[in-house]
Every structure is written in C-alpha cells, then in structure tokens.
Design an enzyme around this catalytic site. Structure first.
Site, PDB file in Angstrom:
ATOM      1  N   GLU A 200      -5.995  13.654  -4.849  1.00 35.37           N
ATOM      2  CA  GLU A 200      -5.010  13.744  -3.781  1.00 35.37           C
ATOM      3  C   GLU A 200      -4.292  15.086  -3.872  1.00 35.37           C
ATOM      4  O   GLU A 200      -4.171  15.662  -4.956  1.00 35.37           O
ATOM      5  CB  GLU A 200      -4.003  12.594  -3.948  1.00 35.37           C
ATOM      6  CG  GLU A 200      -3.113  12.324  -2.768  1.00 35.37           C
ATOM      7  CD  GLU A 200      -2.332  11.030  -2.987  1.00 35.37           C
ATOM      8  OE1 GLU A 200      -2.643  10.022  -2.335  1.00 35.37           O
ATOM      9  OE2 GLU A 200      -1.418  11.028  -3.838  1.00 35.37           O
ATOM     10  N   ARG A 293       6.452  -6.073  -6.347  1.00 41.25           N
ATOM     11  CA  ARG A 293       7.314  -6.783  -7.304  1.00 41.25           C
ATOM     12  C   ARG A 293       8.731  -6.274  -7.111  1.00 41.25           C
ATOM     13  O   ARG A 293       8.990  -5.382  -6.309  1.00 41.25           O
ATOM     14  CB  ARG A 293       6.866  -6.494  -8.734  1.00 41.25           C
ATOM     15  CG  ARG A 293       6.773  -4.992  -9.016  1.00 41.25           C
ATOM     16  CD  ARG A 293       6.516  -4.680 -10.471  1.00 41.25           C
ATOM     17  NE  ARG A 293       6.147  -3.292 -10.687  1.00 41.25           N
ATOM     18  CZ  ARG A 293       6.983  -2.269 -10.739  1.00 41.25           C
ATOM     19  NH1 ARG A 293       8.277  -2.477 -10.546  1.00 41.25           N
ATOM     20  NH2 ARG A 293       6.560  -1.054 -10.954  1.00 41.25           N
TER      21      ARG A 293
END
Length: 445
Positions: A200, A293
């Site tokens: 990336e 989460r």
C-alpha cells in the site's frame, strides 16, 4: 437485558466491564490465568474461574476452557474486551453455537474486516476512500515489486491478517522492499497463521484518525465522533485525544459519513472503529482498517459524549435501544488518554516488575482505568499496559493542563513506566500546536 456476563479478558478492560455490569445489576464472571489469581479484576468479579497457566495460549486464548467456565458459572453472555479472542470469528461463532450471547459484531463482520485486503476491497466497493494498494495478496517479492512500481515508492508492506500495529514495514525503494517482504511474510505466518501480504502507498507525513461507530440492534449504523491517534511508537498508540485538532467541521462530516458507509457495508452490529489515515496537507483521508471490537481508547469518546460505551454494547447484544438520542450526537469538551505502560520511557522496552508504590491521581476531569495496584506484579506474559490516564476539560488547553497535573500526581515504583515521556510530550511545542503527525515520537527521540 442479559443477567450474567463472562469477561474473556484481564486487567484494566476486565475491571472496566465489571464496573458497568455491576451498575446495571449484571452478575460479572472473570476468567484468569494462574499468574493473575490475585489481580484486582479477579477480586472484584462476582465469580472467578482459573482457565489455565500464564501462557495466554493456554488461558486467555483457550476457547474450550473459557466456554467450560461459562457453562460452569451459568453465564448468559461473553464480552471479549480487546485483544486475545475479541476479533476471533471462529470463537464468536462457537459462543453463539453454544447458546450464549456474543457481545460484539457478527462472526461474518469480523471475518470480512480481519483480512486487510478483503476489507480494502469491500470498502472501495462501498464508496469509502482507500489508499492506492494491492487488491490481491502479493505472493512473491516479484509481485510486490510490480505492485510497488504501479503504486510508487515509498510503500507500506503489511500483514493482511495483522492488527495492533504489528506486521508492518516501510520500503523506500526496490532494495528495501526486497529486504522487508520476506520478514513481514514470515512474521505474519508466525503471529497470525496467515502469510498474506498487502502493498500500500506509504505517506511519510500522515495523521491517524479513527471514528467510533455503533451498529444498533434495529439495524442502523451511527458514527459518534473521531479520535486522534497519531502519537505512536512502532505503529502502536501512546496518546489519543478527541476531538482531533486536525479535523474541521466539514472534514468531520466526511469522516463520519464514510464510517457509516463502512459499517453498513458489513451490516455491522455493536461497537467498532473505522481507522483512517489523514493527509494533513491535502485533507484527503483513506480507510486503514476496521477494528471489530471495543478500542483501548474508548473512554475519551465516552467523556465527550457523556455515554457509557460498554453499556451500549450490552444493550445492543440484548436487542435493546441505546440510552441516548441518536439524532443528537453533539460533543462537549476535549478529552485525552495516556497509556501508562510498564516500559522504559526512552526506548519503550518492556520493564515488568512488582509494584511497590501505586498512587493514582484524582481531581476534576480525571479518570484512571487501571489493571494494577499496590502489591500487584506486572509479568512478562501480557501486554505492558498498566493503566489508562484519562482527562477531560472544557477545551484542549484545559485538558492538557489537567493531563500535566495528573501525570505529575501519578506515582508508580517497581516496574518501569512511561510517565516521564508523557511529562515531556505535554510540554512539546509540536504537540501543543495540535499540528503533529505519526512521526512526532521519533522526532522527540
């Protein structure tokens, strides 16, 4: 509402969840390793079960032992906290297959976001901005070089299944990519059981900004506000603040809209965080990952919104509506969280040991979420986080002043700690200006 909750975690986050459970009249069950038998979270729970020896693989990641503890204690639900099993889709699926309530997103959402390449592709399809990068894993150095040539150096070499800032390296040229690719792949296979690698674009000067989302029981996804997480060492956060000093009202609306799109793309339920990279020059931002989460830094969002995110998690898992007006998500004040770790304040190397002195600061706008206390021991088996020092003020200047006083008033002796680093950071001109990026800690050293 569920009436009994097993917390599949330890330390400060276990105590944090117990606190909300007690306020709501929910019986809290702790699981612990042999090394943690006398820790505060074990003593504060309504019931506690030892699930194995110190090694996390044999205790806090021991799914059979945790499920057996839930059955033994009659727990109705499991909250995984963060780390350990919190983003383990197989565990989430098994919990529900055993007739228990999973306090978190669906296993499908966890799986979809757990692979960074798959997550990137899903987000791009949903209209969320993503940085230039590979759509498929780079299976060889040659494939990585071909991708880097199209993207342009420098590039980030990332473990596709990684998280928590682990399994990442920067390559500035072809030689650097050749040197880092096999290292990252080997690390990913060893740590995550998956050697897939993502290439990336790397931004030399970038800010790390994230948005707290909640997927409600009625199917809606809402975005609360953003957090600034650019004070990092080795790609791991040390200080977070909310709101971000780099985000204008117009940019905030774009951030929040993109985060809602991200959540809707995977039919998200419960608490989650959409993490982004922000180019401070162009104002462009790109999706980095979604943490499926509760985040370590969730308290600063709680303080500026005036809500309890753990309570909202439990309500969503129980099929109930939130306790706040989702059409009025205005914030008030400025909050800062400092991660007080058992580590050297210069090189950030772990420094476990027995706590001889532990005196937490107090005062207006000061909150401490701690996992330790007097006569406890920081062992080398777990993360070095000892406590989260959180402050809130009417504005950023007041929050910084309160943080300075709280750092000065926090006394720890025994294990090494990074409070001296925070004292230095809170006087640093670059940090005080609000115009900083992820390289600030390196420049301080």
């Amino acid at each position: 509402m569920i009436d009994s909750l097993l917390i599949a975690n330890r330390g400060e986050i276990a105590r944090r969840i117990i606190r909300t459970a007690r306020r709501l009249g929910i019986r809290a069950v702790a699981v612990h390793s042999e090394a943690d038998a006398g820790m505060p979270f074990v003593l504060e729970a309504d019931e506690a079960v030892c699930v194995g020896p110190a090694n996390p693989a044999q205790s806090y990641r021991n799914t059979d032992a945790i499920l057996a503890a839930a059955k033994q204690t009659g727990a109705q639900a499991i909250h995984p906290g963060y780390g350990f099993l919190s983003e383990n889709a197989d565990f989430a699926r098994t919990v529900e297959a055993n007739g228990l309530v999973w306090v978190g997103p669906s296993a499908e959402a966890i799986s979809a976001m757990g692979d960074k390449i798959n997550a990137r592709n899903l987000m791009a399809a949903a209209g969320v901005p993503v940085a230039p990068g590979t759509q498929d894993p780079a299976t060889s150095v040659e494939a990585a070089l071909e991708a880097a040539s199209a993207i342009g150096f420098p590039v980030m070499v990332k473990a596709a299944a990684g998280g928590g800032g682990m399994g990442m390296a920067v390559a500035n040229d072809e030689a650097g990519l050749r040197a880092e690719f096999d290292k990252v792949r080997a690390f990913a296979e060893r740590m995550f059981g998956d050697g897939s690698v993502l290439i990336e674009r790397y931004f030399p000067r970038v800010r790390h900004v994230e948005v707290q989302i909640l997927g409600l029981a009625d199917g809606r996804v809402i975005a609360l506000s953003e957090r600034e997480c650019s004070v990092q060492r080795r790609n791991q956060k040390l200080l977070e603040e909310a709101p971000s000093p780099a985000v204008s009202p117009e940019l905030r609306q774009r951030f929040l809209a993109a985060a809602v799109l991200a959540g809707e793309a995977v039919k998200y339920r419960n608490a989650g965080t959409v993490e982004c990279l922000l180019d401070p020059v162009s104002g462009e931002f790109f999706f980095l990952e979604m943490n499926t989460r509760l985040q370590v830094e969730h308290p600063i969002t709680e303080l500026i919104h005036g809500i309890d995110l753990v309570e909202q998690q439990l309500r969503i898992a129980s099929g109930e509506a939130p306790t706040f007006d989702v059409d009025d998500l205005t914030t008030r004040g400025h909050a800062i969280e400092l991660r007080v770790n058992a580590e050297d304040p210069k090189r950030f190397l772990p420094g476990p040991g027995k706590v001889a002195t532990w005196v937490e600061p107090a005062g207006e706008g000061v909150r401490v979420d701690s996992g330790y206390g007097p006569d406890t021991t920081v062992t080398p088996f777990y993360d070095s986080l000892m406590a989260k020092l959180i402050v809130v003020g009417a504005d950023r200047a007041e929050a910084i002043e309160r943080a300075r006083a709280a750092v000065a008033g926090f006394e720890i002796a025994g294990p090494k700690n990074n409070l001296p680093f925070f004292a230095e950071l809170l006087e640093n001109e670059e940090f005080l200006s609000g115009d900083y990026d992820t390289g600030i800690v390196a420049r301080m050293r």
